[in-house]
Design an enzyme around this catalytic site. Structure first.
Site, PDB file in Angstrom:
ATOM      1  N   LYS A 105      43.787  29.491  42.929  1.00 34.42           N
ATOM      2  CA  LYS A 105      44.552  30.091  40.995  1.00 34.42           C
ATOM      3  C   LYS A 105      44.893  29.124  40.204  1.00 34.42           C
ATOM      4  CE  LYS A 105      46.257  34.653  39.127  1.00 34.42           C
ATOM      5  NZ  LYS A 105      47.176  35.620  39.560  1.00 34.42           N
ATOM      6  N   SER A 115      45.804  39.781  38.185  1.00 32.06           N
ATOM      7  CA  SER A 115      45.253  38.977  37.261  1.00 32.06           C
ATOM      8  C   SER A 115      44.170  37.393  38.368  1.00 32.06           C
ATOM      9  CB  SER A 115      45.849  38.156  36.347  1.00 32.06           C
ATOM     10  OG  SER A 115      47.168  37.768  37.615  1.00 32.06           O
ATOM     11  N   SER A 137      48.666  41.821  40.869  1.00 29.86           N
ATOM     12  CA  SER A 137      47.656  40.731  40.965  1.00 29.86           C
ATOM     13  C   SER A 137      46.381  40.044  42.257  1.00 29.86           C
ATOM     14  CB  SER A 137      48.260  40.130  39.817  1.00 29.86           C
ATOM     15  OG  SER A 137      48.400  40.055  38.635  1.00 29.86           O
TER      16      SER A 137
END
Length: 489
Positions: free
Chosen positions: A89, A171, A195
């Site tokens: 990420k 997310s 997330s």
């Protein structure tokens, strides 16, 4: 592809290949890590234009893979991740040629001065960090109503099971969409509250949100130190367990990791097909299943029926006292400012964004690019004094810890003498997050329209072994995951 061997592998094997299947071919010499990276780069170049999950590719990926191939010939593989492409990420620091921006154009030129602990662990294991994934900007701690998967730097991540149709989840949206679409063996996401678990459910993946302290948080752009953690996102429980094994560790610069009793654990030791046998599992639907639409609720109900007919001792309709508590996100609001300011202060001197106030000002000066959804959440955090001394912060922190543990997960486990709690989709992710406790989610099917649905297994701190054991056994008797259909040009 021009190479006939690679074309055959691309067409007939790469999709849904597991880490151990990759290792078999790497060990036999049928495939090299460099070739494996090429296969994934080809797939990304063709298919990611429809889902926007990848922000950038590591320019050194092929050279790293080639070096690992040479090392394999000389001394054998370091671990099961040796030569395996992994995505991470965009809020996880890497000291290489890639940027770390949390999806924000404000940090588009920021290259970390050192690796995060996560990147260090991956490199030590011999993994190839293939690239950075798109994400909900600032891990969805920027504005109210921001769409999951949107960032000013990367645009909108789309769900490969239904681009423009199904929510991609956030997310860790890019990590979820990319692994669902088979752009790497697995990915690392991060979670503060849902997330990892939410995009894992939305993209038919296995997601492991570990206990806070199992994986070092050093070098991850923060939201809140009391809840932040990195974790694996993969297509199988086995792959997730392999990645978790590599990420778990102690770090002198992150004191919470000194509480970790699982250092050195090989989580694949808990991959047992009979892992449900004799386990006492509580089903918690009250306060959760009604949040799902009927189609998703029906998928959950069918999966629970399979669980009830398994060899596990299933306790239905268990109660979590705090399920209807007046939960707030005040802890995140108060912790974000000092945590982010500390991170930003250590960036390369060329980066002008050194504080949250600087970020807010930059966004305002470039509002056409930066403020599609506004920045009300950032402003609210900036209005705190940043010292963590406010009574409202301490009161909410104490409320969260008590209601997520003594009146939450601990209560349900102890009162019913349970090994784990089963929760529909990711609906109780906020309770586990506030407790700092682990959760594993696995795919359980699809709605009539094709939207993925998951089931979560939650437990006490550092109960990852039993969660993985149960999740793996359930996965083996169901096998619900199927790849999305993405057109190739």
């Amino acid at each position: 592809m021009q190479n006939p061997k690679l074309k055959k592998l691309y067409d007939e094997w790469l999709e849904e290949a597991t880490i151990l299947e990759m290792q078999e071919r790497l060990t036999s010499g049928e495939l090299t890590s460099k070739e494996l990276v090429l296969l994934y780069l080809k797939r990304i170049s063709i298919l990611d234009q429809s889902i926007h999950s990848i922000l950038e590719i590591n320019p050194d990926a092929l050279h790293i893979a080639e070096a690992l191939d040479t090392e394999r010939k000389k001394s054998g593989p370091r671990t099961r991740l040796h030569g395996i492409p992994i995505l991470i990420k965009d809020n996880i620091d890497t000291n290489d040629k890639m940027h770390t921006s949390a999806g924000s154009l404000a940090l588009k030129d920021s290259i970390a001065l050192e690796d995060s602990a996560v990147a260090e662990q991956l490199r030590q294991a011999g993994a190839v960090i293939l690239g950075k994934t798109n994400m909900t900007e600032w891990a969805n701690f920027m504005a109210y109503g921001m769409k999951s998967g949107y960032s000013s730097r990367g645009g909108q991540v789309l769900n490969p099971y239904g681009p423009e149709k199904f929510d991609v989840g956030g997310s860790s949206s890019g990590s979820g969409a990319a692994i669902a679409a088979n752009f790497a063996a697995a990915a690392v996401g991060t979670e503060t509250s849902g997330s990892i678990l939410n995009p894992a459910c939305q993209n038919s993946l296995v997601g492991i949100k570990p206990t806070v302290g199992l994986i070092s948080r050093r070098g991850i752009i923060p939201i809140a130190h009391s809840q932040d953690t990195a974790g694996p996102m993969a297509r199988t429980v086995q792959d997730a367990a392999i990645l978790l094994t590599a990420l778990c560790g102690s770090d002198d610069r992150d004191p919470i990791t000194k509480t970790n009793p699982l250092i050195g654990t090989d989580f694949t030791d808990f991959l047992r097909k009979d892992g449900l046998k004799g386990k006492r599992i509580g089903i918690a639907t009250e306060g959760f299943i009604e949040r799902l639409n009927k189609d998703k609720a029906d998928v959950v109900t069918s999966a629970l029926e399979i669980l009830q007919s398994s060899e596990a001792d299933v306790v239905e309709n268990i109660s979590i006292p705090s399920v209807k508590a007046e939960w707030k996100y005040d802890v995140l609001t108060y912790e974000f400012k000092p945590d982010l300011n500390a991170y930003l202060s250590k960036l390369h001197p060329s980066i002008p964004i050194r504080t949250l106030a600087d970020l807010i000002a930059y966004n305002k000066e470039n509002q056409e690019q930066m403020l599609k959804y506004g920045q009300a959440v950032l402003i609210e955090s900036e209005e705190t004094n940043g010292s963590l001394t406010e009574q409202a912060y301490i009161d909410t922190l104490e409320f969260d810890v008590y209601h997520s543990t003594k009146q939450g997960i601990d209560f349900a486990l102890e009162n019913n003498r349970l090994d784990v709690i089963v929760i529909p989709n990711d609906e109780a992710s906020h309770i586990s997050a506030k407790a700092g406790y682990p959760t594993v989610t696995v795919p359980i099917g699809y709605t009539a329209e094709g939207e993925p649905v998951g089931l979560s297994f939650a437990g006490k701190a550092f109960s990852e072994p039993v969660l993985i054991e149960i999740a793996y056994a359930f996965e083996q008797i169901t096998g619900y995951r199927k790849p999305p259909v993405l057109g190739e040009e």
